[in-house]
Design a protein around this motif. Structure first.
Motif, PDB file in Angstrom:
ATOM      1  N   ILE A  72      69.232  45.726  54.314  1.00  0.00           N
ATOM      2  CA  ILE A  72      69.368  44.364  54.841  1.00  0.00           C
ATOM      3  C   ILE A  72      68.736  43.336  53.896  1.00  0.00           C
ATOM      4  O   ILE A  72      69.364  42.346  53.510  1.00  0.00           O
ATOM      5  CB  ILE A  72      68.720  44.264  56.234  1.00  0.00           C
ATOM      6  CG1 ILE A  72      69.396  45.241  57.206  1.00  0.00           C
ATOM      7  CG2 ILE A  72      68.829  42.837  56.767  1.00  0.00           C
ATOM      8  CD1 ILE A  72      68.704  45.347  58.553  1.00  0.00           C
ATOM      9  N   GLY A  73      67.479  43.585  53.519  1.00  0.00           N
ATOM     10  CA  GLY A  73      66.756  42.623  52.679  1.00  0.00           C
ATOM     11  C   GLY A  73      67.312  42.516  51.281  1.00  0.00           C
ATOM     12  O   GLY A  73      67.425  41.416  50.724  1.00  0.00           O
ATOM     13  N   GLY A  74      67.674  43.657  50.676  1.00  0.00           N
ATOM     14  CA  GLY A  74      68.184  43.658  49.311  1.00  0.00           C
ATOM     15  C   GLY A  74      69.493  42.907  49.180  1.00  0.00           C
ATOM     16  O   GLY A  74      69.677  42.074  48.277  1.00  0.00           O
TER      17      GLY A  74
ATOM     18  N   LEU B  87      69.256  50.225  46.509  1.00  0.00           N
ATOM     19  CA  LEU B  87      69.373  48.896  47.122  1.00  0.00           C
ATOM     20  C   LEU B  87      68.134  48.047  46.861  1.00  0.00           C
ATOM     21  O   LEU B  87      68.195  46.811  46.916  1.00  0.00           O
ATOM     22  CB  LEU B  87      69.612  49.038  48.623  1.00  0.00           C
ATOM     23  CG  LEU B  87      70.958  49.651  49.024  1.00  0.00           C
ATOM     24  CD1 LEU B  87      70.946  50.045  50.496  1.00  0.00           C
ATOM     25  CD2 LEU B  87      72.090  48.674  48.749  1.00  0.00           C
ATOM     26  N   MET B  88      67.020  48.715  46.571  1.00  0.00           N
ATOM     27  CA  MET B  88      65.794  47.996  46.233  1.00  0.00           C
ATOM     28  C   MET B  88      65.986  47.156  44.973  1.00  0.00           C
ATOM     29  O   MET B  88      65.379  46.088  44.821  1.00  0.00           O
ATOM     30  CB  MET B  88      64.661  49.004  46.013  1.00  0.00           C
ATOM     31  CG  MET B  88      63.342  48.412  45.568  1.00  0.00           C
ATOM     32  SD  MET B  88      62.187  49.692  45.014  1.00  0.00           S
ATOM     33  CE  MET B  88      63.004  50.257  43.506  1.00  0.00           C
TER      34      MET B  88
ATOM     35  N   LEU C 166      61.004  38.297  54.423  1.00  0.00           N
ATOM     36  CA  LEU C 166      62.133  38.842  55.175  1.00  0.00           C
ATOM     37  C   LEU C 166      62.117  40.364  55.195  1.00  0.00           C
ATOM     38  O   LEU C 166      62.184  40.989  56.263  1.00  0.00           O
ATOM     39  CB  LEU C 166      63.452  38.337  54.583  1.00  0.00           C
ATOM     40  CG  LEU C 166      64.724  38.937  55.213  1.00  0.00           C
ATOM     41  CD1 LEU C 166      64.865  38.494  56.659  1.00  0.00           C
ATOM     42  CD2 LEU C 166      65.961  38.558  54.397  1.00  0.00           C
ATOM     43  N   ARG C 167      62.023  40.979  54.013  1.00  0.00           N
ATOM     44  CA  ARG C 167      62.172  42.435  53.951  1.00  0.00           C
ATOM     45  C   ARG C 167      60.983  43.158  54.569  1.00  0.00           C
ATOM     46  O   ARG C 167      61.151  44.136  55.300  1.00  0.00           O
ATOM     47  CB  ARG C 167      62.372  42.911  52.507  1.00  0.00           C
ATOM     48  CG  ARG C 167      62.831  44.356  52.438  1.00  0.00           C
ATOM     49  CD  ARG C 167      63.202  44.751  51.026  1.00  0.00           C
ATOM     50  NE  ARG C 167      62.050  45.090  50.237  1.00  0.00           N
ATOM     51  CZ  ARG C 167      61.478  46.296  50.226  1.00  0.00           C
ATOM     52  NH1 ARG C 167      61.944  47.261  51.003  1.00  0.00           N
ATOM     53  NH2 ARG C 167      60.439  46.544  49.459  1.00  0.00           N
ATOM     54  N   LYS C 168      59.789  42.690  54.279  1.00  0.00           N
ATOM     55  CA  LYS C 168      58.609  43.427  54.724  1.00  0.00           C
ATOM     56  C   LYS C 168      58.127  42.996  56.115  1.00  0.00           C
ATOM     57  O   LYS C 168      58.049  43.803  57.039  1.00  0.00           O
ATOM     58  CB  LYS C 168      57.474  43.249  53.705  1.00  0.00           C
ATOM     59  CG  LYS C 168      57.737  43.911  52.363  1.00  0.00           C
ATOM     60  CD  LYS C 168      57.758  45.418  52.480  1.00  0.00           C
ATOM     61  CE  LYS C 168      57.877  46.078  51.112  1.00  0.00           C
ATOM     62  NZ  LYS C 168      57.905  47.546  51.215  1.00  0.00           N
ATOM     63  N   ALA C 169      57.813  41.715  56.265  1.00  0.00           N
ATOM     64  CA  ALA C 169      57.208  41.253  57.517  1.00  0.00           C
ATOM     65  C   ALA C 169      58.206  41.182  58.666  1.00  0.00           C
ATOM     66  O   ALA C 169      57.903  41.549  59.799  1.00  0.00           O
ATOM     67  CB  ALA C 169      56.559  39.885  57.305  1.00  0.00           C
TER      68      ALA C 169
END
Length: 452
Positions: A430-432, A370-371, A396-399
């Motif tokens: 979610i982020g991917g 998914l990354m 979004l994905r990290k913070a």
């Protein structure tokens, strides 16, 4: 317009591979700068786990330095590709000169700041009285080469942006091979331990930086690094930093995630699990480099064709990039799930770390394919100069997802350290998906209409 390295001609896939293969090799080799240090240090007699954990605590600082090299290097290089596609070599040279000046100025500031705040910073990152001396020893030497890192990593992007993928690979290869040779000599031959690992890295990065500078100052490049173009211009600074914010935010948030992970693991599992995360971060660096190489190799091709109005070729490049990344990460997932012990043994042979690491590996790398969706969407936004979207999805994905989950999940249902490792696959999902879907709707579909 110079027809050399014209990405509007020939096979799109071939153009991408011509850059991606040497760039992948270059980035894989570049990872060896720090990874090889960890491999040797992780097998020091008597204090291997403590020393490995100490270097792991220094990783967020190294990541932050890399973040600033990405800010100006990855910010300026795509703009150069777009300018070159439009035939504006003068603008491309000004962008490169301004990026170089920004890299130098920031490098000096970073080095001074890190030296002044080293002790409280490392304890904030999760150091204990046992691991701090190793982290301090490594970082105190490594920071002397900050300018070398900024130049070699940041300016190498401009070699690749001109289509000289093999030369970009060579500039990294020279330093990395030298580091591999010097590491055992300094660590074991001269009995310098952690100091020796850092010294070998600094010397090697200095050689790489010198080679990058020499090449970009030569007459064989398509646009040259000139002193007159190094005078800063406000408009260019805003453009470079605006586009570079994506790579910068991604690196800064990576560093922030490392800090939070180390702190939470130290709280719930102690130094042992901080050591496990050091191994996981090392393996992740290795396996994501081919994906980075492919997406970075696609960016000049996408940017050039977009600047030239070849929208069908832009779509082909996006499709090729996305498909290749997904296939590779699926294969990697299978290998990591099947034989995690092999990768852990590369860095440490202590039975306790091996036992703790196997389960952590399988949780952390679950669904890593998914990354690829995140990388594909993110790289497309960067290549087309859409800085706001690129920055948003980095955050979004990290913070917004990973850091809160890393703090909260260990407290749910007694997950403890497993909750820290579980935050990564959840964020990839979610982020991917969100990043790729937005890119498809806002970029790819619009390109289809333009190409009609």
């Amino acid at each position: 317009m110079d027809t050399k390295n014209d990405f509007s001609k020939g096979s799109v896939a071939k153009n991408i591979w011509s850059l991606a293969v040497p760039m992948t090799v270059a980035q894989l080799v570049n990872v060896l700068y720090s990874v090889v240090d960890r491999i040797y240090i992780g097998h020091l007699p008597d204090a291997s786990t403590e020393a490995l954990t100490g270097i792991g605590l220094a990783l967020p600082v190294i990541t932050m330095i890399t973040a600033f090299s990405n800010l100006f290097g990855m910010g300026g290089a795509p703009l150069c590709s777009i300018a070159r596609g439009a035939g504006d070599v003068k603008r491309a040279e000004k962008i490169m000169g301004n990026s170089f000046t920004l890299l130098l100025m920031t490098g000096v500031i970073l080095m001074a700041f890190c030296y002044l705040t080293m002790r409280p910073m490392l304890y904030l990152f999760g150091a204990s009285d046992q691991t701090y001396p190793y982290a301090q020893a490594y970082l105190s030497v490594y920071l002397t080469g900050t300018l070398f890192v900024m130049i070699s990593l940041g300016m190498n992007n401009f070699i690749n942006a001109q289509g000289f993928g093999k030369m970009g690979m060579l500039t990294v290869l020279i330093g990395a091979v030298l580091n591999i040779v010097l590491d055992p000599v300094f660590i074991f031959g001269f009995h310098m331990g952690v100091y020796g690992a850092a010294a070998a890295t600094v010397i090697s990065q200095g050689v790489s930086a010198a080679y990058v500078f020499w090449f970009l100052r030569g007459n064989h490049v398509l646009f040259r690094l000139n002193k007159k173009d190094m005078r800063l211009e406000g408009k260019l600074i805003r453009e470079i930093t605006g586009l570079g914010l994506s790579g910068f935010v991604m690196s800064v948030t990576n560093g922030s995630v490392q800090i939070v992970c180390n702190a939470m693991l130290s709280r719930y599992g102690g130094d042992l699990y901080v050591g496990v995360m050091t191994v996981i971060n090392s393996v992740r660096e290795i396996i994501t480099m081919p994906v980075n190489g492919l997406t970075n190799g696609a960016q000049p091709v996408i940017g050039f064709n977009y600047g030239a109005g070849e929208y069908e070729r832009v779509k082909k490049a996006i499709r090729f990039m996305g498909t290749s990344c997904i296939v590779f990460t699926c294969a990697v997932w299978a290998v990591l799930f099947a034989v995690p012990q092999f990768f852990i043994h590369l860095f440490n042979s202590e039975p306790e770390l091996l036992e703790a690491g196997v389960g952590a590996f399988r949780i952390y790398f679950f669904g890593i394919f998914l990354m690829a969706l995140q990388f594909t969407g993110q790289s497309t936004f960067v290549a087309l100069g859409k800085s706001k979207q690129a920055v948003f999805f980095s955050l979004l994905r990290k913070a917004i997802i990973v850091i809160p989950l890393t703090i909260c999940l260990p407290m749910i249902g007694g997950l403890g350290v497993n909750g820290v490792f579980l935050a990564e696959p959840v964020s990839n999902l979610i982020g991917g998906v969100a990043c790729f879907a937005t890119m498809y709707v806002t970029v790819y579909r619009k390109l289809e209409k333009r190409g009609e």
